[in-house]
Design an enzyme around this catalytic site. Structure first.
Site, mmCIF file in Angstrom:
data_model
loop_
_atom_site.group_PDB
_atom_site.id
_atom_site.type_symbol
_atom_site.label_atom_id
_atom_site.label_comp_id
_atom_site.label_asym_id
_atom_site.label_seq_id
_atom_site.Cartn_x
_atom_site.Cartn_y
_atom_site.Cartn_z
ATOM 1 C CB CYS A 1 -0.966 0.007 1.173
ATOM 2 S SG CYS A 1 -0.279 0.593 2.699
ATOM 3 C CD GLU A 2 -0.850 5.454 -3.435
ATOM 4 O OE1 GLU A 2 -0.042 5.280 -4.351
ATOM 5 O OE2 GLU A 2 -1.508 6.289 -3.377
ATOM 6 C CG HIS A 3 -2.317 5.287 1.828
ATOM 7 N ND1 HIS A 3 -3.529 4.745 1.466
ATOM 8 C CD2 HIS A 3 -2.271 6.429 1.189
ATOM 9 C CE1 HIS A 3 -4.211 5.063 0.561
ATOM 10 N NE2 HIS A 3 -3.391 6.305 0.242
ATOM 11 C CG HIS A 4 -0.137 2.661 6.302
ATOM 12 N ND1 HIS A 4 -1.334 2.262 5.591
ATOM 13 C CD2 HIS A 4 -0.356 3.450 7.258
ATOM 14 C CE1 HIS A 4 -2.036 3.258 5.946
ATOM 15 N NE2 HIS A 4 -1.472 3.819 7.158
ATOM 16 C CD GLN B 1 -8.174 -4.789 -2.982
ATOM 17 O OE1 GLN B 1 -7.850 -4.666 -1.792
ATOM 18 N NE2 GLN B 1 -9.060 -5.393 -3.569
ATOM 19 C CG HIS C 1 -5.560 -3.749 2.380
ATOM 20 N ND1 HIS C 1 -4.973 -2.834 1.443
ATOM 21 C CD2 HIS C 1 -6.441 -4.380 1.561
ATOM 22 C CE1 HIS C 1 -5.548 -2.856 0.508
ATOM 23 N NE2 HIS C 1 -6.367 -3.897 0.281
ATOM 24 C CB CYS D 1 -1.747 -0.898 6.063
ATOM 25 S SG CYS D 1 -3.093 -0.691 5.112
#
Ligand SMILES: [Zn+2]
Length: 199
Positions: A88-91, A129, A157, A159
Site C-alpha cells: 500500500c502506498e500509504h504505509h 487496490q 491489507h 496495514c
C-alpha cells in the site's frame, strides 16, 4: 534545467546510499544497526525493496511482447485465482490476495501465462487496490481492444490487520468492469458466477 536541491539536507540525502538510509531508519526506531542480526539488514532491505517495487522498471508492451494472437474466438476468456502481492502506498505495508480476470476477445487474445505477469507488473509498485484493479483492466483493454474486460481483486491489507483498524479477517474486494461487462448484465453475471464457483 537541472534540479537544484532546496536545502543542504536535501543535497546530502540524495548522495546517501539506500543502505545508509535504512541504517538510519533502524537507528531512529531505537535499534542498534551494528548488532549481529542487523549488520546486513540495510543491504537486505535495499535488495528486497528493489524486488518488491520492480514493476516500475517494466511496461506492458515488454511484458506482452510476442504474446498477442489473432483468433476468431469470441467467448469469454477467464483466468481465476491469480495470486498477487503488493504494497500500500500509504504505509508501505503489504496487501495480497487473488485476482480474477476475464475478457471477451475482439479478434485478439493474450497468451494466458502473460496475464499473471501483467498483474505482477502493476502489483510490484506502491499501490492502492482500487487503482491496481483499474490499471490491470486498462492494460488489457489497451493491448487487445477486446469487447470487454472484467477484473476482480480480493485482498487482505496488513496495514489494517497489523494496526488493528479493521477486523483481522476482513478482505477488501474491488472490481473494474469495462465494455460488455459494464453494459451487459448477463455477461457480468456469467463472469461473477464463474468466479464464485469453488475450485
Ligand atoms: Zn495502508
Amino acid at each position: 534545467m537541472a534540479t537544484i536541491p532546496a536545502t543542504l539536507e536535501e543535497a546530502t540525502l540524495a548522495s546517501i546510499s539506500t543502505e545508509d538510509l535504512y541504517r538510519e531508519m533502524l537507528l531512529r526506531i531505537g535499534e542498534d544497526p551494528t548488532r549481529d542480526g542487523l549488520v546486513d539488514t540495510p543491504q537486505r532491505m535495499a535488495k528486497s525493496m528493489a524486488f518488491l517495487t520492480r514493476g516500475y522498471t517494466m511496461d506492458a508492451e515488454e511484458v506482452l511482447h510476442n504474446a498477442l494472437f489473432d483468433v476468431e474466438y469470441d467467448e469469454m476468456v477467464i483466468v481465476k485465482d491469480i495470486e498477487f502481492y503488493s504494497m500500500c502506498e500509504h504505509h508501505l505495508l503489504p496487501f495480497f490476495g487473488r485476482a480474477h480476470i476475464a475478457y471477451v476477445p475482439n479478434g485478439k487474445v493474450i497468451g494466458l501465462s502473460k496475464i499473471p505477469r501483467l498483474v505482477d507488473m502493476f502489483a510490484r509498485r506502491l499501490q492502492v487496490q482500487e487503482r491496481l484493479t483499474r490499471e490491470v483492466a486498462e492494460a488489457i483493454e489497451d493491448a487487445i481492444a477486446p469487447q470487454g474486460v472484467a477484473v476482480i481483486m480480493e485482498a487482505q491489507h496488513l496495514c489494517m490487520m497489523m494496526r488493528g483498524v479493521e477486523k483481522q479477517s476482513s478482505s477488501t474486494v474491488t472490481s473494474a468492469m469495462l465494455g460488455v461487462f459494464k453494459e451487459q448484465l448477463q455477461t457480468r453475471n456469467e463472469f461473477l458466477s464463474l468466479v464464485r464457483r469453488v475450485g
